[in-house]
Design an enzyme around this catalytic site. Structure first.
Site, short mmCIF file in Angstrom:
data_model
loop_
_atom_site.label_atom_id
_atom_site.label_comp_id
_atom_site.label_asym_id
_atom_site.label_seq_id
_atom_site.Cartn_x
_atom_site.Cartn_y
_atom_site.Cartn_z
N GLU A 190 73.50 41.74 58.54
CA GLU A 190 74.11 40.96 59.62
C GLU A 190 74.03 41.74 60.94
O GLU A 190 73.70 41.18 61.99
CB GLU A 190 75.56 40.60 59.28
N HIS B 241 80.10 36.95 59.08
CA HIS B 241 80.13 36.63 57.65
C HIS B 241 80.80 37.82 56.96
O HIS B 241 81.66 37.63 56.13
CB HIS B 241 78.71 36.39 57.13
N PHE C 84 73.98 32.68 48.66
CA PHE C 84 72.95 32.82 47.63
C PHE C 84 72.01 31.62 47.70
O PHE C 84 72.41 30.51 48.05
CB PHE C 84 73.59 32.83 46.23
#
Lengths: 425, 398
Positions: free
Chosen positions: A326, A315, A411
């Site tokens: 991550e 990501h 989000f």
């Protein structure tokens, strides 16, 4: 269904037979791949609107689409149509019909300031504001303006252009939307609802207000001086993501369906994992459990359990928090082995294409496997010592890649992880 | 929803409309001998009427003030209604169940700051450099939290945060079609064994000039009209929007039985489609949808989500009467609640579930509707979008 068409759980093997992509690097797979593997950045100073005095003045805009107007819905639609056309053409479907549904990761669209100002000008009387806009709307139908700002419109148009089946589906899981569109296609095929699905994602929402909104959340980098150097995932001096535009389309179908019609197979969609987070609207749980769960479920779904994949398409947004989270999550799954799995972030070059990210990066993951070339993480000049990863720094690498984990987080506690494989044929 | 490995049970209903809150309350208000008078505000946004939000104590379902502050009314209403559905299903405190529950939300876009918009438009009248005006105003006038109140998937995000529903989370968009897809997706996953239990629904805040504008750009709204939805067609039709929230807890039958859940009804079939609204094409498409969902079933009653706009609402009524006869009891709830776009289909399915559980049907909601002469066992629910897209479901007694 004969065994050769089944995966490890007896479900139909799902393959990709068509792909299309647009980013700030260009239109189509060839241009994008050439730029991406040569370490080229698509990030530049914004020219679409003035940015004087804003904290962030750079973005990965797509300014070459000849959209019907310069607005988020128009640019998003133009890109979605371009990538769908590329994917359909590669898969061998024309505009006369596609044997499955459309799952479209839709950007947030609404009336923009240019529309408000235009409507305001249509009336000479009365206080400026919504009452006056209502009077303009009542006086004349504005069918095109209406159509552009409905949240379902881009999907309706794509469905109409390419003849997909049933109600076109628009979805949003924020920055995980592109992966979710593919996930929905996988699930529909596994349910037996369809043999094929068209999965498209598009986001062209670099508007003045859109940029300011992200900026107010302190999510964006403010390193404006050298735009091409600003997105620096996993670097110590990363300070936020670069807002970008892009689109991708993927044609999914069962292996059996693809073989029966003689389609060329570009790769397999092996599995997907998802887990929602309840911790915070914009931040992940500090313990990383939802992200870890999403990755684990994806790997298990693909039949890989905790086995290392050949490559991870991160990501990797270049925000301080995401990249650390991550890494911690990957470390929890793969242990020390994580330090020797190549992982790179396409966002170092194309920025964060938001709604489209998961699909754009899935296309790049398939191209990685097809070409045996891992695109680099550029701007990796100042490694973050707390994130000891092989990020394929700055220069592409030749490698045989048969499995890819592609992560997408958004989000609202959205986490979706795709596990993709090389051609099975 | 092709093959059914499992029946899809409705085990929880959460409702908020202009009449108030709660499943039982809505049944009591709507199922008497005579339909209640609709609650409308025709002053505030004249010439448009809206059905307003009822009085609500948000704290009852959103205990933390901080959470309430992070939302505007659209998300508050959805989060609140979702909590009602979880309470109704008796699962709110079951952490294991909630943390594995799938969440499927139908969402539009969130609130704008209307005062700020109006003020910027006011300044713009004396400015030619409007791009620069935006640069001056927006960074100072936009509240950071408003962005989060705007994002479509943040209704789902807030439900995860407030109610801890975290199995998976998907948000569908596209006006009425968002609600259709949400129910269809949740039901299909449960029917196919991809999910055991899901929270699905949506909410709509009609009291927003930006959303009214969005519809009126295409002349979809009724003006200066207080007529119920079928009668409104004689004067050219039009939508009257209604603030509402509707959430359902859906469960695989075995899963529900194992925990001793009560069952309202089951979703037996669903079909959705989209195409031209030209009369002949619409007629063909609707007929095919009825064939696929209804088949050989006997339908006892219809709950219609009739949007009110022309030509679709008149075409819907004609198609229903052609297929099911002029005596079929049809109830267009939008005459009473207004049209809650994304929440329309969830609300229709919820009202069908209430009738099936209570073995009784609603009185006519307007003069054109026929009284019911039998208790319903099978109800057709429709949601024909104000602009594009249609969905139908058959909800049956268990």
């Amino acid at each position: 269904m004969s065994k050769q068409y089944q995966d490890h759980l007896g479900r139909p093997i799902i393959v990709v037979t068509g792909m299309g992509v647009v980013t700030s690097l260009g239109r189509g797979k060839d241009d994008n791949w050439a730029a991406l593997t040569s370490g080229t950045s698509g990030i530049r100073k914004i020219s679409r609107f003035p940015t004087d005095g804003l904290n962030t003045e750079i973005a990965g805009t797509v300014d070459f689409m000849n959209a019907e107007e310069v607005s988020a819905p128009a640019i998003s639609y133009a890109m979605a149509d371009a990538t769908t056309e590329e994917a359909m053409s590669q898969a061998g479907f024309g505009r006369d019909g596609f044997p499955g549904p459309l799952y479209f990761a839709a950007p947030p669209v609404e009336l923009e300031w240019q529309h408000r100002f235009a409507l305001m000008e249509e009336q000479t009387q009365g206080e400026p504001g919504y009452d006056r806009l209502h009077r303009s709307a009542r006086a004349d139908k504005h069918e095109n303006m209406h159509s552009l700002i409905q949240l379902g419109t881009i999907a309706y148009r794509i469905a109409d252009n390419y003849g997909t089946k049933g109600l076109p589906i628009s979805l949003s899981t924020a920055c995980a939307s592109g992966a979710t569109a593919i996930q929905q296609g996988i699930e529909a095929i596994r349910r037996g609802d369809t043999q094929a699905a068209l999965c498209v994602a598009s986001d062209g929402s670099v508007t003045c207000e859109g940029l300011i909104r992200f900026s107010l959340l302190s999510a964006l980098t403010t390193q404006n001086e050298k735009p091409e150097k600003a997105s620096k995932p996993f670097s110590k001096d990363r300070d936020g993501f670069v807002m970008s535009e892009g689109s991708a389309a993927l044609v999914l179908e069962t292996l059996e369906h693809a073989k029966n019609r003689g389609a060329r197979i570009l790769g397999t969609v092996m599995g997907v994992g998802e887990k929602a987070d309840k911790f915070h609207r914009t931040r992940s749980s500090p313990d990383g459990v939802p992200v870890i769960t999403a990755m684990r479920e994806g790997l298990a779904d693909a039949g890989l359990e905790d086995k290392p994949v050949d490559y991870i398409n991160a990501h990797g947004t270049s925000t301080p928090e995401n990249d650390r989270m991550e890494y911690n999550s990957l470390k929890a799954i793969f242990g020390d082995a994580i330090e020797s799995i190549p992982i790179s972030s396409n966002k170092s070059m194309i920025g964060h294409t938001l709604t489209a990210g998961g699909a754009v990066e899935a296309v790049f993951s398939f191209l990685t496997m097809q070409t045996g070339t891992i695109p680099p993480t550029i701007n990796y000049d100042n490694p973050d010592p707390d994130i000891p990863l092989d990020v394929v720094p700055n220069v592409k690498r030749d490698a045989q890649v048969n499995t890819v984990l592609s992560n997408s987080f958004g989000f609202g506690g959205q986490n979706a992880c795709l596990v993709l494989g090389a051609d099975v044929a | 929803m092709n093959k059914q490995a499992s029946e899809v049970w409705i085990t929880g209903v959460g409702l908020v409309s202009c009449f108030g809150e709660g499943a039982e309350h809505h049944w009591n208000v709507l199922s008497g001998d005579k339909a209640p008078a609709p609650i409308r505000d025709c002053e505030r946004f004249a010439p448009y009427c809206v059905h307003p939000l009822p009085e609500i104590d948000w704290s009852a379902q959103i205990p933390r003030r901080g959470d309430q502050r992070q939302m505007e009314n659209w998300q508050r209403l959805g989060t609140y209604t979702a909590g009602l559905a979880l309470d109704d299903a008796g699962v709110k405190e079951d952490e294991d169940l909630i943390s594995t529950m799938d969440l499927v939300v139908a969402a539009g876009g969130g609130e704008r700051d209307i005062e700020t918009d109006n003020s910027i438009m006011n300044d713009a009248t004396s400015r030619n450099d409007r791009d620069h005006l935006l640069l001056e105003r927006l960074p100072n006038d936009l509240r950071p939290t408003l962005f989060l109140a705007q994002l479509s998937n943040l209704l789902a995000g807030n439900i995860s945060i407030v109610h801890k529903v975290t199995g998976s989370s998907r948000t569908y968009m596209g006006e009425e079609n968002a609600g259709i897809t949400a129910i269809e997706n949740a039901a299909a996953r449960i029917a196919a064994g991809q999910s055991t239990h899901a929270l699905v629904g949506g909410s709509y805040n009609a009291e927003r000039p930006d959303l009214l504008l969005s519809m009126e750009l295409n002349h979809l709204l009724a003006r200066d009209s207080n007529a119920p939805v079928w009668a409104r067609q004689e004067a050219g039709g039009g939508v009257i929007c209604g603030t509402a929230g509707a959430f359902l807890v859906l469960e695989a039958a075995d899963f529900a039985r194992a925990r001793g859940a009560k069952c309202y009804a089951k979703i037996a079939s669903i079909k959705s489609d989209l195409g031209s609204r030209e009369e002949a094409a619409t007629h063909t498409r609707i007929a095919a949808m009825f064939d696929e969902t209804v088949g050989e079933r006997t339908i006892d009653a219809v709950i219609s989500g009739a949007a009110g706009s022309a030509p679709i609402t008149a075409l819907e009524l004609a198609a229903l009467r052609e297929r099911f006869g002029a005596d079929m009891p049809i109830r267009a709830f939008t005459s009473l609640t207004g049209h809650p776009l994304e929440a329309n289909f969830p609300l229709g399915v919820a009202l069908a579930a209430l009738a099936l559980k209570n073995h009784h049907f609603y009185p006519p909601f307007e003069q054109a509707e026929t009284a019911a002469d039998r208790q319903p066992a099978s109800i057709l629910v429709t949601a024909f979008g104000s602009w594009k897209g249609e969905g139908v479901a058959v909800v049956e007694a268990v």
